[in-house]
Design a protein around this motif. Structure first.
Motif, PDB file in Angstrom:
ATOM      1  N   CYS A 165       1.085   7.770   8.962  1.00 40.09           N
ATOM      2  CA  CYS A 165       0.872   7.320   7.591  1.00 40.09           C
ATOM      3  C   CYS A 165      -0.580   7.553   7.164  1.00 40.09           C
ATOM      4  N   PRO A 166      -0.801   8.408   6.156  1.00 46.08           N
ATOM      5  CA  PRO A 166      -2.183   8.663   5.750  1.00 46.08           C
ATOM      6  C   PRO A 166      -2.749   7.520   4.920  1.00 46.08           C
ATOM      7  N   TYR A 167      -1.878   6.659   4.417  1.00 37.96           N
ATOM      8  CA  TYR A 167      -2.330   5.609   3.502  1.00 37.96           C
ATOM      9  C   TYR A 167      -2.550   4.266   4.195  1.00 37.96           C
ATOM     10  N   VAL A 226       2.964   4.319  -0.698  1.00 36.34           N
ATOM     11  CA  VAL A 226       3.227   5.069  -1.917  1.00 36.34           C
ATOM     12  C   VAL A 226       4.550   5.824  -1.828  1.00 36.34           C
ATOM     13  N   GLY A 227       5.140   5.803  -0.656  1.00 39.67           N
ATOM     14  CA  GLY A 227       6.434   6.456  -0.521  1.00 39.67           C
ATOM     15  C   GLY A 227       6.360   7.941  -0.242  1.00 39.67           C
ATOM     16  N   CYS A 228       5.334   8.378   0.478  1.00 40.98           N
ATOM     17  CA  CYS A 228       5.188   9.809   0.735  1.00 40.98           C
ATOM     18  C   CYS A 228       6.221  10.318   1.736  1.00 40.98           C
ATOM     19  N   GLY A 229       6.717   9.416   2.567  1.00 41.01           N
ATOM     20  CA  GLY A 229       7.791   9.812   3.465  1.00 41.01           C
ATOM     21  C   GLY A 229       7.342  10.453   4.764  1.00 41.01           C
ATOM     22  N   VAL A 232       2.889   4.582  12.292  1.00 41.09           N
ATOM     23  CA  VAL A 232       1.546   4.087  11.988  1.00 41.09           C
ATOM     24  C   VAL A 232       0.549   5.242  11.995  1.00 41.09           C
ATOM     25  N   LYS A 251       0.822  -1.205   0.000  1.00 38.81           N
ATOM     26  CA  LYS A 251       0.000   0.000   0.000  1.00 38.81           C
ATOM     27  C   LYS A 251       0.859   1.259   0.000  1.00 38.81           C
ATOM     28  N   GLN A 253       7.983   4.260  -8.270  1.00 34.80           N
ATOM     29  CA  GLN A 253       7.807   3.173  -7.310  1.00 34.80           C
ATOM     30  C   GLN A 253       8.653   3.419  -6.066  1.00 34.80           C
ATOM     31  N   VAL A 254       8.269   2.743  -5.011  1.00 33.14           N
ATOM     32  CA  VAL A 254       9.125   2.771  -3.831  1.00 33.14           C
ATOM     33  C   VAL A 254      10.208   1.734  -4.068  1.00 33.14           C
TER      34      VAL A 254
END
Ligand code: SF4
Ligand code: SF4
Ligand code: SF4
Ligand code: SF4
Lengths: 176, 486
Positions: free
Chosen positions: A106-108, A63-66, A103, A61, A85-86
């Protein structure tokens, strides 16, 4: 010195009382557990080793927003991206303090903490968590509905926390 | 006849106790000057466990610094967390909702019980009563298990949050805790059967480390260490925070100010804590557990779902006409998918873009558009879709998303100013002093740790006693070196 005190002094009454208690306790259940053979019950939502969540299709899941890497107080998450991609998602487990902020940030809903606390190893490389290991942790420790349950309970805050949810724990009185 | 010029004399002996002495409760080093068995001078050396928590707090945002407080007094981490949260809430000018306050009071008192149990266990062990140690740990484990039930961690809990608590308590937790409070008074009686009247215990504690009320105040003692001398100073009573003004409890005090009185004080406090917990459980109201203060708390996750749910496949697109070319998005993009020159419209390379929404969160000119379900579409198609107005739910979710990203990246902004807030932790008065320059991090964070001040009282308590009594004195002031050295 009163008579009472003298009696106390020469009969060792308080010592015997204490020893009687220890003797009594000798016949009650042991409170210890024999660790490698027996294991303690782990409550859901235990903050152990991480796992990267997968979606229905079995893909990561993340997305690599960091955001997780930004909020991590010990700065132990390293992410690299390439071609949409991550590419690299690594957690330096030995530096992690298990605060669970990753945890929450993380918005995702892409990262969870599992109940695995037994990951000591002889080699540092084995403890340094790479992306594939984190993904396999998801299959291993969060199978089926478990992951969903985890998010429901510990991926906080939800709107409920800012309002009054219909079901909330309150004192229901002593059980008769 | 031989003339003796100098009579035979003994020198005072200089002994190091610690930093690895088993009875020093951590890495505390005491340099003792002893004359025979009698202490002449004590010099405590602290700092072996210094981790720079105050400085670290200045380099982390208010939100991030919370786990640091766990690691100060790790024996009662929950109380430290609460102390920090109460202080930061005052600084922000927000208030936790009622339910959160009650929950925090419950867990705070649980932490007081856990702390006093560990204190009793080790204090008794130091003095020579082994059995109490085992019994205390039995109940402490119970409390730690209850902690695990609510937050998944046993020792370093990080459970309270600025503006509330992390998550709501489950029903089983309340039932279990009630059972604990039912049983606990009988357990306290057990400990007392073992040591309360025990002649060895009395010999080792009565009249040892006596300090008068006036002196105790002058030395800066707080908490049960002070109350043993007869001063009823308790911040829970004098400046109530959380739900302490809504519950009924007494502040036990001693009379003599010796080790035994301080022990009695803590034993009575165990009972009072038990009482507070029971009242809180009974009174626990329904309601929110996080303060409705959008700038100071994380955003609700479900409010962001329309954008962040894994089934959604959005694309991000920069509208040429609106983009001012400020370059904010370019700097925020973790994938380096955005290109463009200053003052000219920027462009997203859709092949590299991760759909992570970082750019969306920073664009102030509404140049960045989210294109619902636009993943994998061609550039022209995106342009066409981006011009269309967005559905309401996406606009709303985006607002939350922007707040969330800003919160995580910058931290909650505190108003300028300084303040000191003290809370009553099991060991005494834990104070947080903040100087804020209006940014997301404190300019200065200072911690008034009770253990540090109590460690300073050691010379006063030990001089004139025997070497063995130093151990009793270290035990009676209840210090944890993690908090003392910070
Ligand atoms: S649990 Fe805390 S320390 Fe560990 S990776 Fe997550 S944010 Fe970082
Ligand atoms: S915050 Fe979540 S989605 Fe973003 S990088 Fe971390 S795990 Fe991935
Ligand atoms: S969505 Fe993320 S990866 Fe894509 S352009 Fe915006 S910041 Fe870069
Ligand atoms: S932040 Fe907005 S206005 Fe600034 S360059 Fe990016 S899209 Fe254009």
């Amino acid at each position: 010195m009163t008579v009472r005190e003298i009696v106390k002094r020469f009969t060792f009454i308080e010592i015997f009382q204490g020893m009687a208690l220890t003797l009594k306790r000798m016949f009650s259940h042991a409170v210890t557990i024999q660790y490698p053979k027996e294991r303690r019950h782990i409550a859901p939502g235990f903050r152990g080793q991480h796992a990267l969540a997968k979606n229905q299709a079995g893909q990561a899941k993340c997305v690599g927003c960091g955001l997780c890497a930004t909020i991590c107080p010990s700065q132990c998450i390293h992410i690299a991206r390439a071609k949409g991609q991550v590419d690299k998602y690594e957690i330096d487990i030995l530096r992690c303090i298990y605060c669970g902020f990753c945890v929450e940030a993380c918005p995702y809903g892409a990262i969870v903490l599992t109940e695995n606390y037994e990951y000591s190893d002889y080699k540092k490389e084995n403890i340094y968590m790479k992306k594939d290991k984190l993904l396999s942790n998801w299959d291993k420790y969060m199978p089926g509905k478990k992951g969903e349950e985890y998010f429901k309970k510990f991926w906080r805050p939800m709107s409920d926390d800012f309002g009054t949810p219909p079901i909330q724990a309150v004192w229901r009185g002593k059980k008769q | 006849m031989l003339k003796v010029e100098k009579t035979f004399e003994t020198r005072e002996l200089n002994v190091n106790m610690g930093p690895q002495h088993p009875a020093t409760h951590g890495v505390l080093r005491l340099v003792l000057d002893i004359d025979g068995e009698t202490i002449v001078k004590v010099t405590p050396y602290v700092g072996y466990l210094h981790r720079g928590i105050e400085k670290l707090g200045e380099s982390l945002s208010y939100f991030q610094a919370l786990p640091l407080t766990d690691r100060m007094d790790y024996v009662s981490a929950m109380s430290n967390n609460i102390g920090y949260c109460v202080a930061v809430e005052k600084l922000f000018g927000i208030e936790a909702p009622e339910r959160a306050k009650f929950i925090r009071t419950i867990v705070g008192e649980m932490s007081r019980i856990a702390n006093h149990l560990l204190w009793l266990a080790t204090h008794a062990l130091d003095i020579g009563a082994m059995t109490v140690f085992l019994y205390c740990f039995r109940e402490r484990e119970w409390i730690l298990d209850l902690y695990e039930m609510i937050c998944g961690a046993r020792l370093t809990v990080t459970y309270p949050r600025i503006g509330g608590v992390r998550n709501d308590v489950p029903q089983e937790f309340l039932e279990s805790l009630w059972k604990f409070t039912d049983e606990f008074p009988s357990r306290i009686l057990e400990y007392e059967t073992l040591i309360d009247q025990n002649r060895i215990w009395l010999k080792r504690t009565v009249g040892i480390g006596v300090i008068s009320a006036e002196e105790a105040v002058n030395w800066g003692m707080t908490g049960p260490t002070l109350r043993g001398s007869g001063i009823p100073y308790d911040i829970r009573k004098h400046a109530p925070y959380d739900a302490y003004d809504k519950v009924d409890f007494d502040v036990p005090i001693g009379t003599e100010g010796d080790t035994y009185d301080r022990y009695r004080c803590r034993m009575l406090e165990l009972r009072q804590s038990n009482r507070i917990i029971r009242q809180c459980i009974e009174k626990l109201p329904k309601g929110p557990i996080m303060a409705d203060a959008p700038k100071f708390t994380l955003q609700p996750k479900d409010a962001m779902f329309p954008v962040t749910h894994p089934t959604k496949q959005h694309a991000y697109y920069i509208e040429e006409k609106v983009c001012k070319g400020c370059g904010m998005c370019l700097r925020a993009c973790p994938a380096k998918a955005i290109t463009g020159e200053k003052k000219k419209p920027h462009k997203i390379d859709q092949a590299i873009c991760l759909q992570c929404a970082n750019c969306l969160a920073v664009c102030k000119f509404k140049g960045l558009k989210i294109v619902p379900g636009g993943k994998g579409l061609s550039e022209d198609k995106l342009k066409e879709l981006a011009a269309a107005p967005l559905p309401e739910e996406i606009t709303k979710a985006t607002e939350h998303l922007v707040e969330h990203f800003t919160f995580v990246k910058r931290g909650p902004r505190a108003p300028e100013g300084e303040l000191y807030v003290a809370t009553e932790v099991p060991k005494g008065e834990l104070g947080f002093y903040f100087v804020s320059d209006g940014s997301g991090k404190p300019y200065r964070m200072r911690v008034r740790a009770p253990s540090f001040i109590h460690a300073g009282c050691l010379p006063r308590l030990c001089v004139g006693h025997l070497v063995a009594d130093v151990i009793a004195a270290i035990g009676t002031i209840d210090i944890v070196l993690g908090e003392c050295d910070r």
